[in-house]
Scaffold this active site. Structure first.
Site, PDB file in Angstrom:
ATOM      1  N   LYS A 229     -19.459  -4.411 -13.119  1.00  0.00           N
ATOM      2  CA  LYS A 229     -20.908  -4.401 -12.921  1.00  0.00           C
ATOM      3  C   LYS A 229     -21.202  -5.382 -11.803  1.00  0.00           C
ATOM      4  O   LYS A 229     -21.132  -6.598 -11.980  1.00  0.00           O
ATOM      5  CB  LYS A 229     -21.637  -4.794 -14.212  1.00  0.00           C
ATOM      6  CG  LYS A 229     -23.110  -5.058 -13.968  1.00  0.00           C
ATOM      7  CD  LYS A 229     -23.985  -4.593 -15.091  1.00  0.00           C
ATOM      8  CE  LYS A 229     -25.463  -4.792 -14.774  1.00  0.00           C
ATOM      9  NZ  LYS A 229     -25.858  -4.607 -13.377  1.00  0.00           N
ATOM     10  N   ARG A 234     -28.610  -2.521  -5.951  1.00  0.00           N
ATOM     11  CA  ARG A 234     -28.288  -1.120  -6.203  1.00  0.00           C
ATOM     12  C   ARG A 234     -28.942  -0.276  -5.120  1.00  0.00           C
ATOM     13  O   ARG A 234     -30.132  -0.473  -4.812  1.00  0.00           O
ATOM     14  CB  ARG A 234     -28.833  -0.737  -7.573  1.00  0.00           C
ATOM     15  CG  ARG A 234     -28.659   0.718  -7.966  1.00  0.00           C
ATOM     16  CD  ARG A 234     -27.341   0.939  -8.643  1.00  0.00           C
ATOM     17  NE  ARG A 234     -27.155   2.339  -9.033  1.00  0.00           N
ATOM     18  CZ  ARG A 234     -27.506   2.841 -10.213  1.00  0.00           C
ATOM     19  NH1 ARG A 234     -28.082   2.065 -11.124  1.00  0.00           N
ATOM     20  NH2 ARG A 234     -27.274   4.109 -10.490  1.00  0.00           N
ATOM     21  N   ARG A 249     -33.237   0.607  -5.333  1.00  0.00           N
ATOM     22  CA  ARG A 249     -33.669   1.246  -6.567  1.00  0.00           C
ATOM     23  C   ARG A 249     -35.182   1.212  -6.717  1.00  0.00           C
ATOM     24  O   ARG A 249     -35.769   1.999  -7.440  1.00  0.00           O
ATOM     25  CB  ARG A 249     -33.002   0.584  -7.760  1.00  0.00           C
ATOM     26  CG  ARG A 249     -33.052   1.482  -8.957  1.00  0.00           C
ATOM     27  CD  ARG A 249     -32.303   0.883 -10.086  1.00  0.00           C
ATOM     28  NE  ARG A 249     -32.800  -0.440 -10.377  1.00  0.00           N
ATOM     29  CZ  ARG A 249     -32.290  -1.209 -11.308  1.00  0.00           C
ATOM     30  NH1 ARG A 249     -31.271  -0.808 -11.985  1.00  0.00           N
ATOM     31  NH2 ARG A 249     -32.790  -2.390 -11.541  1.00  0.00           N
ATOM     32  N   GLU A 277     -23.633  -0.307  -4.553  1.00  0.00           N
ATOM     33  CA  GLU A 277     -24.252  -1.618  -4.560  1.00  0.00           C
ATOM     34  C   GLU A 277     -24.022  -2.286  -3.208  1.00  0.00           C
ATOM     35  O   GLU A 277     -22.911  -2.278  -2.684  1.00  0.00           O
ATOM     36  CB  GLU A 277     -23.618  -2.452  -5.683  1.00  0.00           C
ATOM     37  CG  GLU A 277     -24.421  -3.621  -6.121  1.00  0.00           C
ATOM     38  CD  GLU A 277     -25.135  -3.391  -7.467  1.00  0.00           C
ATOM     39  OE1 GLU A 277     -25.937  -4.251  -7.842  1.00  0.00           O
ATOM     40  OE2 GLU A 277     -24.870  -2.359  -8.129  1.00  0.00           O
ATOM     41  N   LYS A 398     -23.976  -0.901 -19.837  1.00  0.00           N
ATOM     42  CA  LYS A 398     -23.570  -2.102 -19.114  1.00  0.00           C
ATOM     43  C   LYS A 398     -23.140  -3.132 -20.143  1.00  0.00           C
ATOM     44  O   LYS A 398     -23.808  -3.316 -21.173  1.00  0.00           O
ATOM     45  CB  LYS A 398     -24.668  -2.626 -18.193  1.00  0.00           C
ATOM     46  CG  LYS A 398     -26.030  -2.748 -18.791  1.00  0.00           C
ATOM     47  CD  LYS A 398     -27.059  -3.115 -17.738  1.00  0.00           C
ATOM     48  CE  LYS A 398     -28.436  -3.199 -18.365  1.00  0.00           C
ATOM     49  NZ  LYS A 398     -29.516  -3.187 -17.396  1.00  0.00           N
TER      50      LYS A 398
END
Ligand SMILES: [Zn+2]
Ligand SMILES: [Zn+2]
Lengths: 530, 340
Positions: A229, A234, A249, A277, A398
């Site tokens: 992660k 993002r 995002r 990312e 996540k």
């Protein structure tokens, strides 16, 4: 103007997001395009300039209301807002159907700003007579240079999307850049044909929930894909028709901010969309988010900064290949396609590597190394999962290492003490409980001096109410809070007790809707034995 | 100039010639009480006088022990040569203006009043006098009420919209007067109407006094897992946010008050909607009511008294502020509880 004033009042009358959106949806569905387009413009931060100075407005309103100036002053004191005071002291007196919004915006207001004082007086008092109380209030806001509305751009986009049945990212994109509020523009905004013309459009992001159950309930590890992660921004990288677009995002176009990422596009074939990312990168390892933050605020970046904080795009999914939407394919197939794309050794592009483990226990052990790798933990995705829209439970999780951070929204600000007594530095933060923000923690430190000044200025501009030294602010800014301790508590209204909260960072990349939910935090705490 | 017909002592507004007080705030022998709101009708008086229409609610407020006499509106009593009569004030059931006449001088104490007629009490009557003692709770030009029918229509529309969203409607207003007036404007065809305990008894008094009101139920009549989503519930403001409201499940709250005219006041209240409905005069009615009395002198009590006095003086009237202990000044929960 009548419809617009009613909408403006309806939005003001409620603090519930759903009701605000509902009011806008009804308006956008029914208002004529030539007016609706102005509402879109006004609601997306195109604030009209002041057309009449406030002393004049005050004097003429007192005259028209037949009250002495001192009494108008008393009224103003009681109300605290000039536009509202005027609308109230004049009482109800509307004369028939007022002019439509576009006429106000295109002719009346520009004219009002232009003409000499005596004519201004004549016109404005005539307008006041023409409108009812709500209309007058809206007009005063429009001419007073202080037009504000209690909805974010995203809510406007959501309402337009519902009203038009056009996906929100398409609306978001269509609202970008320089457009003129014409009926044609509004019709184009509502155009159901989302193919073709709109080459820059990203796909709605697929989001993950925090892991809330035991790993064993996920079944066999063989059904799952794990990767890190990442702790960056993002983003979707869109390459179509020889052009590249990078979307955050928050549905913000960030292509120009990250030229390194934009450059990747020149290596990709047309009709490719990657999800991944943006990360500050050094020595085969991402740098801390704090470093990346230096790049976030800048619309354009100089050479020096490019050298200091170079970024890379770490891709973990592919949504479109050769112009074909592949989101319905299982993740295993998409990963295969993504691997092919990334194997081409494109500068600044890397694939988010698969983290392999024999068992959940092994994976848990690997997860413990996350901190050293400057990542937030692991992502768990079912290998057979399609790329879904929004946040669906069960397919993507996540699994963060550190449960001690929470993304929260600034709701109150108070002045600091000592050398910061003149600045708003003491903050109260809220997290989502349904569609309400519940106050959750207070924090005093963690921001740089520059950030403090920025937040202070923002607080002053976005105050909803003042109670002594405390200001209620428009819920908008998101901060990541870190804690020495956080646990479930029955004594606190939020159900959570925190120890030594501090601001870990200002999440300028996150819209407020993306702040944490109380239920997720509680679930996470349960999972971690909190 | 001779002796004043009325003076203010530390106990209240006093008529020396007749030896009685009007709405006194400390114990006295003889009190004429304009209406049953607690800042006007206080405990501890030896004897009370109120209007016939006021008797039931006054009794409920002051208890069985209190010695309360009542008279019909307009009937003249003579005490020590002073003529005393009560006249409708249109504020709540039984509210009265007190007319006092002695040696050809007439004074009228308004109590709280409202000039717009409604079905829950006898409408206000203007009375000519030399001295008029007026309230000024909403004595600023920003307060201008819409006709009550418009407010009722808004409330009913809000109720319907809540129903459509599956939410109960919790309408908050002062238990005496405001709640019954709100009730009178509700359309019972929309759904069932329930009353909070604090509203229930007073509403029965209204009915007993002949006021026509839509049928209501008490909360306790709802059995088991009652579906509240279609219901309208009338409750005092103090009920909001208490465990009592949990039973209604998902609900929307609204507050009925003249203070709701101002956006800031609406936002300060933790309610979903604010409806502007007041049992006091607004600015234009205050001025026209004062004018209709043809009084040469006006004393102004609770509310924006200093502002109103300055304005009246500029209009050429002999006006002054009367310091009283009526609680009309704070624009907050306390005043909403007490003064409306
Ligand atoms: Zn009263
Ligand atoms: Zn009063």
């Amino acid at each position: 103007m009548k419809r617009f004033a009613e909408l403006y009042a309806a939005i003001d009358a409620t603090n519930k997001t759903t009701e605000k959106v509902q009011a806008m949806v009804e308006y956008f569905k029914s208002a004529p395009p030539e007016d609706a387009v102005w509402t879109v413009a006004l609601f997306t931060h195109r604030r009209p300039k002041r057309a009449v100075n406030s002393t004049r407005m005050q004097t003429w309103a007192a005259e028209m209301g037949g009250i002495p100036n001192w009494l108008f002053g008393e009224c103003y004191d009681a109300v605290g807002d000039l536009g509202e005071t005027i609308s109230l002291v004049l009482g109800e007196s509307s004369l028939g159907e007022p002019a439509p919004l576009h006429e106000w915006m295109e002719q009346r207001l520009p004219e009002l700003a232009r003409i000499p004082e005596e004519q201004q007086r004549e016109k404005l008092t005539q307008y006041w007579r023409e409108l009812d109380r709500a209309g007058r209030y809206a007009l005063n806001k429009l001419i007073g240079g202080s037009f504000r509305v209690g909805v974010s751009q995203e809510l406007v986009i959501r309402a337009l999307s519902i009203a038009s049945e056009v996906p929100a990212p398409t609306i978001a994109h269509r609202l970008m850049g320089d457009w003129r509020p014409t009926p044609a523009f509004f019709q184009a905004l509502f155009d159901g044909d989302t193919q073709g013309s709109n080459i820059s459009c990203p796909y709605p992001f697929c989001l993950a929930h925090s892991l809330e159950s035991s790993l064993l309930q996920l079944g066999s590890i063989e059904d799952w894909h794990a990767d890190w992660k990442w702790d960056g921004i993002r983003a979707q990288l869109v390459r179509r028709d020889g052009q590249t677009f990078v979307w955050s995002r928050g549905e913000e176009l960030i292509t120009e901010r990250f030229p390194e990422v934009a450059d990747i596009g020149t290596w990709l074939s047309d009709g490719t969309v990657l999800d991944g990312e943006v990360l500050a990168w050094q020595d085969d390892k991402p740098r801390k988010f704090l470093d990346l933050q230096k790049r976030i605020g800048r619309k354009t970046v100089g050479k020096k900064l490019l050298q200091e904080v170079p970024v890379q795009f770490v891709a973990f999914d592919i949504l479109e290949l050769d112009g074909v939407d592949v989101r319905e394919e299982p993740l295993s197939m998409r990963r295969a396609k993504l691997t092919q794309v990334c194997d081409a050794n494109i500068p600044n592009l890397r694939i988010s590597p698969t983290v392999t483990a024999e068992s959940w226990d092994d994976l848990a052990a690997i997860r413990e190394t996350a901190r050293d790798r400057n990542v937030e933990g692991l992502m768990l995705k079912r290998l057979d999962s399609p790329y879904l829209v929004g946040r669906k439970k069960g397919l993507w999780w996540k699994w963060k290492i550190d449960p001690l951070t929470v993304d929260a929204v600034l709701i109150y600000a108070a002045r600091g003490s000592g050398k910061r007594a003149s600045l708003y530095t003491d903050y109260t933060f809220g997290v989502w409980d349904g569609d309400k923000l519940v106050s959750f923690a207070k924090a005093y430190s963690g921001l740089s001096d520059e950030e403090i000044r920025k937040v202070d200025a923002w607080v002053r501009r976005n105050t909803l109410e003042k109670f002594g030294p405390v200001r209620t602010v428009t819920p908008e800014l998101v901060f990541e809070l870190a804690f020495e301790g956080i646990q479930l508590s029955t004594r606190h209204k939020s159900g959570i007790a925190v120890r030594f909260p501090r601001i870990a960072r200002w999440r300028q990349d996150k819209p407020k809707e993306e702040a944490d939910r109380l239920s997720d935090i509680k679930a996470m705490l349960l999972e971690n034995g909190g | 100039m001779g002796k004043e017909l009325l003076t203010v002592t530390e106990r209240g507004i006093y008529c020396e010639a007749g030896d009685f007080f009007i709405d006194p705030w400390r114990p006295v022998d003889r009190a004429i009480v304009t209406h049953a709101h607690s800042d006007h009708a206080r405990w501890g008086m030896e004897r009370y006088l109120c209007s016939d229409e006021s008797l039931l609610v006054m009794r409920r407020r002051l208890g069985d022990e209190a010695k309360i006499d009542s008279v019909p509106y307009g009937e003249v009593l003579t005490w020590n040569g002073v003529k005393v009569s009560l006249h409708p004030a249109g504020h709540i059931l039984g509210s009265a203006q007190v007319r006092v006449e002695h040696n050809g001088q007439v004074a009228v104490v308004s109590g709280d009043y409202k000039t717009e007629a409604d079905t829950t009490c006898t409408p206000f009557e203007p009375i000519k006098c030399h001295l008029f003692v007026s309230e000024s709770t909403f004595g600023l030009p920003i307060y201008r009420w819409s006709p009550q029918e418009e407010v009722y229509a808004d409330v009913n529309a809000w109720w319907r919209s809540n129903q459509a969203q599956g939410k109960a409607s919790l309408l908050l207003g002062y238990a005496l007067g405001k709640s019954q007036r709100a009730l009178s404007g509700l359309n019972p065809e929309i759904g069932p109407i329930f009353l909070h305990g604090a509203v229930q008894g007073l509403t029965e008094d209204y009915r007993a006094q002949g006021v026509q009101l839509p049928p209501t139920k008490v909360i306790g009549e709802a059995e088991g897992k009652f579906d509240w989503s279609q219901a309208m519930i009338l409750a005092p403001p103090s009920a909001n946010g208490t465990p009592w409201v949990r039973r209604f499940g998902d609900h929307s709250t609204a507050f009925l008050s003249g203070w709701m005219a101002i956006r800031g006041a609406r936002r300060r209240r933790a309610v979903d909607r604010g409806f502007v409905l007041s049992d006091h005069v607004d600015w234009p009615s205050l001025l026209s009511a004062i004018k209709a009395t043809e009084a040469e002198r006006v004393w102004v009590t609770h509310g924006y008294s200093a502002t109103v006095v300055r304005y009246l003086q500029e209009q050429g009237l002999d006006a002054k502020v009367l310091e009283t202990e009526f609680e009309g000044e704070q624009d907050d929960a306390a005043v909403e509880e007490v003064s409306e």
